[in-house]
Design a protein around this motif. Structure first.
Motif, short mmCIF file in Angstrom:
data_model
loop_
_atom_site.label_atom_id
_atom_site.label_comp_id
_atom_site.label_asym_id
_atom_site.label_seq_id
_atom_site.Cartn_x
_atom_site.Cartn_y
_atom_site.Cartn_z
N UNK A 165 0.77 -1.23 0.01
CA UNK A 165 0.05 0.00 -0.01
C UNK A 165 0.92 1.25 0.07
N UNK A 166 0.69 2.24 -0.97
CA UNK A 166 1.49 3.38 -0.95
C UNK A 166 0.69 4.59 -0.37
N UNK A 167 1.28 5.37 0.03
CA UNK A 167 0.79 6.80 0.65
C UNK A 167 0.38 7.71 -0.41
N UNK A 168 -0.50 8.45 -0.43
CA UNK A 168 -1.07 9.29 -1.35
C UNK A 168 -0.27 10.80 -1.31
N UNK A 169 0.78 10.73 -0.76
CA UNK A 169 1.51 11.99 -0.38
C UNK A 169 2.53 12.25 -1.89
N UNK A 170 2.95 13.32 -2.18
CA UNK A 170 3.62 13.69 -3.07
C UNK A 170 4.92 14.16 -2.81
N UNK A 171 6.24 13.27 -3.04
CA UNK A 171 7.31 13.58 -2.30
C UNK A 171 8.43 13.48 -3.33
N UNK A 172 9.47 14.46 -3.42
CA UNK A 172 10.35 14.27 -4.47
C UNK A 172 11.44 13.12 -4.15
N UNK A 173 12.00 12.60 -5.29
CA UNK A 173 13.13 11.48 -5.10
C UNK A 173 14.12 12.08 -6.02
N UNK A 174 15.47 12.30 -5.77
CA UNK A 174 16.40 12.70 -6.96
C UNK A 174 17.56 11.80 -7.02
N UNK A 175 17.59 11.40 -8.15
CA UNK A 175 18.97 10.47 -8.64
C UNK A 175 19.84 11.06 -9.41
N UNK A 176 20.99 10.75 -9.10
CA UNK A 176 22.24 11.30 -10.11
C UNK A 176 22.83 10.32 -10.73
N UNK A 177 22.97 10.46 -12.13
CA UNK A 177 23.67 9.25 -12.83
C UNK A 177 24.80 10.01 -13.77
N UNK A 178 25.63 9.10 -14.04
CA UNK A 178 26.57 9.18 -14.66
C UNK A 178 26.39 8.74 -16.29
N UNK A 179 26.74 9.77 -17.15
CA UNK A 179 26.31 9.36 -18.63
C UNK A 179 26.90 8.10 -18.96
N UNK A 180 26.04 7.19 -19.63
CA UNK A 180 26.89 5.72 -19.88
C UNK A 180 27.71 5.91 -20.99
N UNK A 181 28.51 4.80 -21.01
CA UNK A 181 29.34 4.79 -22.25
C UNK A 181 28.52 4.55 -23.35
N UNK A 182 28.97 5.31 -24.67
CA UNK A 182 28.24 5.28 -25.89
C UNK A 182 27.36 6.45 -26.15
N UNK A 183 27.03 7.24 -25.06
CA UNK A 183 26.37 8.51 -24.98
C UNK A 183 27.27 9.64 -24.67
N UNK A 184 27.74 10.38 -25.83
CA UNK A 184 28.51 11.35 -25.62
C UNK A 184 28.24 12.84 -26.33
N UNK A 185 27.10 12.92 -26.69
CA UNK A 185 26.59 14.20 -27.33
C UNK A 185 25.76 14.97 -26.43
N UNK A 186 25.75 16.37 -26.83
CA UNK A 186 25.08 17.38 -26.13
C UNK A 186 24.36 18.09 -27.52
N UNK A 187 23.06 18.16 -27.48
CA UNK A 187 22.27 17.73 -26.37
C UNK A 187 21.88 16.34 -26.38
N UNK A 188 21.47 16.07 -25.03
CA UNK A 188 21.41 14.69 -24.57
C UNK A 188 19.68 14.21 -24.45
N UNK A 189 19.14 13.44 -24.97
CA UNK A 189 17.89 13.05 -24.68
C UNK A 189 17.81 11.83 -23.89
N UNK A 190 16.77 12.23 -22.74
CA UNK A 190 16.68 11.34 -21.92
C UNK A 190 15.23 10.68 -21.89
N UNK A 191 15.10 9.39 -22.02
CA UNK A 191 13.77 8.85 -22.16
C UNK A 191 13.53 8.03 -20.73
#
Length: 97
Positions: free
Chosen positions: A56-82
């Motif tokens: 059961x999940x609470x019905x609140x609205x809370x932020x969760x932030x994740x930090x990522x390193x751009x993976x090998x094979x992606x080296x262009x800017x602009x970068x599209x995140x899906x």
């Protein structure tokens, strides 16, 4: 598994062009967590998110932030995140300039 309730998103460069952050808002007791990240092209990264637990999940609205390193094979800017859910359905697309 599909995400229930409102899911808001934001993304920005943390250390251009190597690291970026993604913030999702949703239930604090069932946050979406990154499960897989792939460079699908030089200018495109796909990140799969899943819910943290089947309970059961609470019905609140809370932020969760994740930090990522751009993976090998992606080296262009602009970068599209899906962002995709555990079923492979696109939740949102960002373009980091």
């Amino acid at each position: 598994m599909r995400f229930s309730g409102p899911l808001q998103r934001a993304s920005t460069w943390m250390e251009k062009p190597r690291r970026f952050g993604v913030t999702l808002w949703g239930s604090s007791s069932c946050p979406a967590v990154p499960a897989r990240m792939d460079a699908t092209a030089r200018d495109r990264v796909s990140i799969s998110f899943e819910q943290a637990a089947e309970k059961a999940c609470t019905a609140d609205l809370a932020p969760m932030t994740y930090e990522f390193t751009v993976p090998a094979g992606a080296d262009a800017v602009p970068l599209t995140l899906i962002l995709v859910d555990g079923q492979g359905v696109t939740m949102h697309t960002f373009v980091l300039e």
